[in-house]
Enzyme design. Sequence first.
Site, PDB file in Angstrom:
ATOM      1  N   HIS A  48       3.657  -2.254  -2.406  1.00 53.80           N
ATOM      2  CA  HIS A  48       3.207  -1.006  -2.002  1.00 53.80           C
ATOM      3  C   HIS A  48       2.926  -1.474  -0.640  1.00 53.80           C
ATOM      4  CE1 HIS A  48       0.906   3.029  -2.141  1.00 53.80           C
ATOM      5  NE2 HIS A  48       0.945   3.381  -1.265  1.00 53.80           N
ATOM      6  N   HIS A  82      -0.212   2.603 -13.387  1.00 50.32           N
ATOM      7  CA  HIS A  82      -1.683   2.243 -12.892  1.00 50.32           C
ATOM      8  C   HIS A  82      -2.388   1.944 -14.131  1.00 50.32           C
ATOM      9  CE1 HIS A  82      -3.955   3.099 -10.362  1.00 50.32           C
ATOM     10  NE2 HIS A  82      -3.389   2.304  -9.202  1.00 50.32           N
ATOM     11  N   ARG A 109      -3.476  -1.926   4.744  1.00 49.92           N
ATOM     12  CA  ARG A 109      -4.373  -2.640   4.123  1.00 49.92           C
ATOM     13  C   ARG A 109      -3.934  -3.658   3.435  1.00 49.92           C
ATOM     14  NH1 ARG A 109      -7.021   1.066  -0.584  1.00 49.92           N
ATOM     15  NH2 ARG A 109      -6.730   2.571   1.320  1.00 49.92           N
ATOM     16  N   ARG A 156       1.911   0.300   2.171  1.00 49.06           N
ATOM     17  CA  ARG A 156       0.515   1.367   2.864  1.00 49.06           C
ATOM     18  C   ARG A 156       0.492   1.860   4.263  1.00 49.06           C
ATOM     19  NH1 ARG A 156      -3.456   3.066  -1.711  1.00 49.06           N
ATOM     20  NH2 ARG A 156      -4.130   4.349  -0.094  1.00 49.06           N
ATOM     21  N   THR A 216      -4.174   4.423  -5.712  1.00 44.38           N
ATOM     22  CA  THR A 216      -3.526   5.538  -5.997  1.00 44.38           C
ATOM     23  C   THR A 216      -4.487   6.350  -6.967  1.00 44.38           C
ATOM     24  OG1 THR A 216      -1.349   4.032  -5.178  1.00 44.38           O
ATOM     25  CG2 THR A 216      -1.262   6.793  -6.517  1.00 44.38           C
ATOM     26  N   GLU A 220       8.187   7.590 -12.226  1.00 46.14           N
ATOM     27  CA  GLU A 220       7.163   6.828 -13.117  1.00 46.14           C
ATOM     28  C   GLU A 220       5.585   7.803 -13.714  1.00 46.14           C
ATOM     29  OE1 GLU A 220       6.250   3.157 -10.801  1.00 46.14           O
ATOM     30  OE2 GLU A 220       3.690   3.012 -11.695  1.00 46.14           O
ATOM     31  N   HIS A 222      -2.467  -7.035  -4.351  1.00 47.34           N
ATOM     32  CA  HIS A 222      -3.616  -7.735  -4.915  1.00 47.34           C
ATOM     33  C   HIS A 222      -3.440  -9.264  -4.359  1.00 47.34           C
ATOM     34  CE1 HIS A 222      -5.270  -4.151  -4.931  1.00 47.34           C
ATOM     35  NE2 HIS A 222      -4.269  -4.067  -5.748  1.00 47.34           N
ATOM     36  N   GLU A 242       6.593   1.021  -3.484  1.00 42.84           N
ATOM     37  CA  GLU A 242       6.111   2.265  -3.047  1.00 42.84           C
ATOM     38  C   GLU A 242       6.113   2.455  -1.541  1.00 42.84           C
ATOM     39  OE1 GLU A 242       2.618   0.763  -5.446  1.00 42.84           O
ATOM     40  OE2 GLU A 242       3.763   1.066  -7.453  1.00 42.84           O
ATOM     41  N   ASN A 287       3.364  -6.237  -9.813  1.00 46.64           N
ATOM     42  CA  ASN A 287       2.430  -5.644  -8.746  1.00 46.64           C
ATOM     43  C   ASN A 287       1.641  -6.695  -8.363  1.00 46.64           C
ATOM     44  OD1 ASN A 287       1.572  -4.352  -6.052  1.00 46.64           O
ATOM     45  ND2 ASN A 287       1.849  -2.732  -6.826  1.00 46.64           N
TER      46      ASN A 287
HETATM   47  N1  PXP Z   1       2.220   2.083 -10.368  1.00 46.92           N
HETATM   48  C1  PXP Z   1       2.007   2.774  -8.744  1.00 46.92           C
HETATM   49  C2  PXP Z   1       3.096   4.221  -8.484  1.00 46.92           C
HETATM   50  C3  PXP Z   1       0.309   2.279  -8.072  1.00 46.92           C
HETATM   51  O1  PXP Z   1       0.806   3.073  -7.265  1.00 46.92           O
HETATM   52  C4  PXP Z   1       0.486   1.032  -8.231  1.00 46.92           C
HETATM   53  C5  PXP Z   1      -0.638   0.617  -7.557  1.00 46.92           C
HETATM   54  O2  PXP Z   1      -0.181   0.539  -6.308  1.00 46.92           O
HETATM   55  C6  PXP Z   1       0.272   0.804  -9.666  1.00 46.92           C
HETATM   56  C7  PXP Z   1       2.297   1.221 -10.256  1.00 46.92           C
HETATM   57  C8  PXP Z   1       0.241  -0.780 -10.374  1.00 46.92           C
HETATM   58  O3  PXP Z   1      -0.613  -0.223 -10.234  1.00 46.92           O
HETATM   59  P1  PXP Z   1      -2.000  -1.248 -11.264  1.00 46.92           P
HETATM   60  O4  PXP Z   1      -2.632  -2.183  -9.929  1.00 46.92           O
HETATM   61  O5  PXP Z   1      -3.348  -0.418 -11.546  1.00 46.92           O
HETATM   62  O6  PXP Z   1      -1.575  -1.601 -12.386  1.00 46.92           O
END
Ligand code: PXP
Length: 239
Positions: A46, A193, A52, A48, A103, A153, A13, A72, A10
């Site tokens: 994601h 997550h 952001r 949003r 999330t 998931e 960030h 996402e 992901n």
């Molecule tokens: N899975 C989902 C459904 C999420 O919403 C997120 C965060 O966007 C992640 C995985 C990744 O989470 P993390 O950034 O804590 O690894």
Amino acid sequence: MGNAVKLGVNIDHVATLRQARRDIDPDPIAAANVCRQAGADAIVCHLRQDRRHIQDKDLFALCKLKTDIHLEIAAVPQMVRLALKAKPDSVCIVPEHPKEITTQGGLDLAKPLPGLPAAIQAFKKAGIEVSLFIDPEASMVRAAKKLGADTIELCTTAYCEAEGKKKAKDELERLELAGYLAQELGLGLHAGHGLDYHNVQAVARIPHLSALNIGFSIVARAVFVGLKSAVAEMKHLIS
Ligand code: PXP
């Protein structure tokens, strides 16, 4: 350990950092290419509603790459329309609350969620694999199946935040049990997550798991070792 678990990285960030200055760097598209070269199997983002981090133009550019893109989004018509236009390879529907930092847990499928059944059907019709982000509870897995999801998931937050070995073991067991049920019902199984370099290996061993989606810990480590090494280290841990 089996080696079939795929790593979805992901890159939200990377965009968070860019948005801090509303600049063009660091570019999430360039980051996606580095992640791929370092062994990521898919790129996750994601989009949003508050935009952001990832912006619409990022999503469209990512979907043009020759890489699996896993998007996402919240199940709201505006996001569903955008996703259908951008055509990612797969979509994960997540709950989204305006002031949350990240999330907060899975979808509550015990209540009817307006827009969710229509979103699932629209993605299926478009040939886009749909997963639902849920907590590891049998009732949620069954509800996801009933709604027609292809994949679930499992939210790993409770496992990641568990204090002490006993609590972590209990949370891992909840994930495993939900995973067995998903397999029995013919659902694909992802998890994510809050996973990091210390807690990921036990989750990667969950039977039937096909993919882990990990963002924050990888981008945070990239600040010190570079994105390529951060992704490669994570890939090595789950392989
Ligand atoms: N899975 C989902 C459904 C999420 O919403 C997120 C965060 O966007 C992640 C995985 C990744 O989470 P993390 O950034 O804590 O690894």
